[in-house]
Design a protein around this motif. Sequence first.
Motif, short mmCIF file in Angstrom:
data_model
loop_
_atom_site.label_atom_id
_atom_site.label_comp_id
_atom_site.label_asym_id
_atom_site.label_seq_id
_atom_site.Cartn_x
_atom_site.Cartn_y
_atom_site.Cartn_z
N ILE A 143 8.78 58.69 133.76
CA ILE A 143 7.44 59.05 133.28
C ILE A 143 6.72 59.77 134.43
CG2 ILE A 143 7.19 57.27 131.50
CD1 ILE A 143 5.80 55.52 133.58
N PRO A 144 5.65 60.51 134.13
CA PRO A 144 4.95 61.22 135.22
C PRO A 144 4.37 60.24 136.23
CG PRO A 144 4.17 61.94 133.05
CD PRO A 144 5.01 60.75 132.82
N ALA A 145 4.20 60.71 137.47
CA ALA A 145 3.65 59.83 138.50
C ALA A 145 2.12 59.80 138.45
CB ALA A 145 4.12 60.31 139.87
N ARG A 146 1.50 60.88 137.97
CA ARG A 146 0.04 60.97 138.03
C ARG A 146 -0.60 60.13 136.90
NH1 ARG A 146 -3.01 65.10 140.43
NH2 ARG A 146 -1.31 66.60 140.42
N PRO A 147 -1.53 59.24 137.27
CA PRO A 147 -2.10 58.34 136.26
C PRO A 147 -3.19 59.02 135.44
CG PRO A 147 -3.07 57.86 138.39
CD PRO A 147 -2.09 58.99 138.61
N ASP A 148 -2.78 59.81 134.48
CA ASP A 148 -3.77 60.53 133.66
C ASP A 148 -3.37 60.49 132.19
OD1 ASP A 148 -1.62 62.19 133.52
OD2 ASP A 148 -2.49 63.83 134.69
N GLU A 149 -3.99 61.36 131.40
CA GLU A 149 -3.71 61.38 129.95
C GLU A 149 -2.24 61.63 129.66
OE1 GLU A 149 -5.53 60.74 127.28
OE2 GLU A 149 -6.99 60.01 128.74
N ALA A 154 3.03 59.98 127.73
CA ALA A 154 4.47 59.82 128.01
C ALA A 154 4.93 58.38 127.72
CB ALA A 154 4.79 60.20 129.45
N VAL A 155 4.13 57.39 128.10
CA VAL A 155 4.57 56.00 127.82
C VAL A 155 4.52 55.73 126.32
CG1 VAL A 155 4.02 55.01 130.08
CG2 VAL A 155 2.29 54.98 128.33
N ASP A 156 3.57 56.32 125.65
CA ASP A 156 3.49 56.14 124.20
C ASP A 156 4.74 56.74 123.52
OD1 ASP A 156 2.03 55.33 121.84
OD2 ASP A 156 1.84 57.50 121.44
N PRO A 166 11.34 49.86 125.60
CA PRO A 166 11.23 49.53 127.04
C PRO A 166 10.69 48.11 127.26
CG PRO A 166 10.25 51.68 126.57
CD PRO A 166 10.56 51.06 125.25
N ILE A 167 11.20 47.48 128.32
CA ILE A 167 10.71 46.12 128.64
C ILE A 167 9.57 46.17 129.65
CG2 ILE A 167 12.91 44.96 128.16
CD1 ILE A 167 13.10 44.68 131.34
N ALA A 168 9.50 47.22 130.44
CA ALA A 168 8.52 47.21 131.54
C ALA A 168 8.08 48.62 131.93
CB ALA A 168 9.11 46.51 132.76
N ILE A 169 6.88 48.70 132.50
CA ILE A 169 6.35 49.95 133.06
C ILE A 169 6.04 49.69 134.53
CG2 ILE A 169 4.47 51.65 132.97
CD1 ILE A 169 4.02 50.79 130.03
N TYR A 187 -6.29 51.48 134.43
CA TYR A 187 -5.64 50.17 134.30
C TYR A 187 -6.02 49.50 132.97
CZ TYR A 187 -3.92 50.11 139.14
OH TYR A 187 -3.24 50.37 140.32
N ARG A 188 -7.28 49.67 132.55
CA ARG A 188 -7.68 49.07 131.26
C ARG A 188 -6.84 49.62 130.12
NH1 ARG A 188 -13.04 50.00 133.15
NH2 ARG A 188 -13.65 48.08 134.23
N GLU A 189 -6.63 50.93 130.16
CA GLU A 189 -5.86 51.56 129.07
C GLU A 189 -4.42 51.10 129.08
OE1 GLU A 189 -6.56 55.13 127.39
OE2 GLU A 189 -8.07 55.86 128.81
N ILE A 190 -3.84 51.03 130.25
CA ILE A 190 -2.41 50.68 130.31
C ILE A 190 -2.20 49.20 130.00
CG2 ILE A 190 -2.13 50.24 132.81
CD1 ILE A 190 0.21 52.42 130.77
N VAL A 191 -3.16 48.36 130.38
CA VAL A 191 -3.05 46.93 130.04
C VAL A 191 -3.16 46.75 128.52
CG1 VAL A 191 -4.25 44.70 130.18
CG2 VAL A 191 -3.83 46.01 132.26
N ALA A 192 -4.11 47.45 127.91
CA ALA A 192 -4.25 47.34 126.45
C ALA A 192 -2.96 47.79 125.76
CB ALA A 192 -5.44 48.18 125.98
N PHE A 193 -2.39 48.88 126.26
CA PHE A 193 -1.15 49.41 125.70
C PHE A 193 -0.01 48.39 125.85
CE2 PHE A 193 2.84 51.70 126.07
CZ PHE A 193 2.81 52.55 124.98
#
Length: 403
Positions: A143-149, A154-156, A166-169, A187-193
């Motif tokens: 997945i991309p390294a930059r924490p953006d949209e 990409a994780v979606d 996937p089991i982990a990010i 972090y809020r967005e990725i935790v919710a995801f």
Amino acid sequence: MEEFHKVRRLPPYVFEEVNRKKAAARARGVDIIDLGMGNPDLPTPSFVVDKMCEVIRDPRTHRYSASKGIAGLRKAQAGYYARRFGVKLNPDTEIVATLGSKEGFANMAQAITAPGDVVLCPNPTYPIHAFGFLMTGGTIRSIPARPDEEFLRAVDRAVRHSIPKPIAIILNYPSNPTAYEADLDFYREIVAFAKKHEIILLSDLAYAEIYFDGSPPPSVLQVEGAMDVAVEFTSMSKTFSMPGWRVGFAVGNQRLIAALARVKSYLDYGAFTPIQVAAAAAINAGDDIVRDARDIYRHRRDVLVESFGRSGWDVPPPSSTMFAWVPIPERYRDMGSLEFSKLLIEKADVAVAPGIGFGEHGDDFVRIALVENEHRIRQAARNIRRFLASEENAGQKVSAAGA
Ligand SMILES: Cc1ncc(COP(=O)(O)O)c(C=O)c1O
């Protein structure tokens, strides 16, 4: 003879090629300025060393220690998370001390991965993030390294299309090698995801205290509900200039921490007790000792950006970590980061880390570590200026001859 199954998953470290070149140059008496490995050169604070010397005289500390870390060290780490992030941790169930964060990360991978499990890993990234899982039979999806949209998209996409799911990010902000930073909104967005899709978050916060501008890097555990899905790794190596001591931590979700503690209970007896006592003293001493190291790295960062810039090679200033992530000058980009790094050793007596060592998407970059003093950094800049100028002259001669 065929290579062992596990060894086949561990190609020779790319950095080894550069190291060999560096060693050969040094053997010829060349003074190589080494901005390659992220190996802190600052001494461990003297009161930490004194504490170690004092405790080592007590023979009771010579016995096997505790695999998950002595209680005093885990309590010290709980104090740090409370003070720095406002995160409350139970030292018995939510904290394990590790033999450096690298060991903790690798053994967490071992604890949670079944063969064929898919893990989402930034590219470029610090190698253990991918190889920890590859070693245990897992599969990596980049997945991309930059924490953006784009990261979130990409994780979606990965969750919708990877089989098995996937089991982990992996998260690593501030990042090695890119120095990208994440904020609490990310972090809020990725935790919710992660909660929605029941995916584990493994956050590597090795550079929590090495920041220069702006606000201190947050912890993913500051997000409400993050403890349900996340574990975070921190390290004494950079924060307290203690890389050789091998002390780090994993903290967070109880089930994950218990899994790591179980694996470790079969593998090790913990770090030598005097090391753990001294590490606890370092953490409990508060933030002043960290401030000194931070000021030194900031100053070196400024010197690097200014002197290299004047030499004709622009360095984007990192606002955290001890690394600059620097695009290879245009005219050398086609040769790739490994060949360019070797050329710099040969022609400028300067060693850097080739971006390809952190993943295929790093090949247009090299990583420059702030591990030499400012005089040496300036010397490196002068060498680079000479190298760039001579190459330019050579290029002009070639085109004149061809004309
Ligand atoms: C992002 C990152 N994680 C982990 C580590 C390893 O740290 P430790 O010395 O605690 O094993 C490093 C070391 O360079 C790093 O850059």
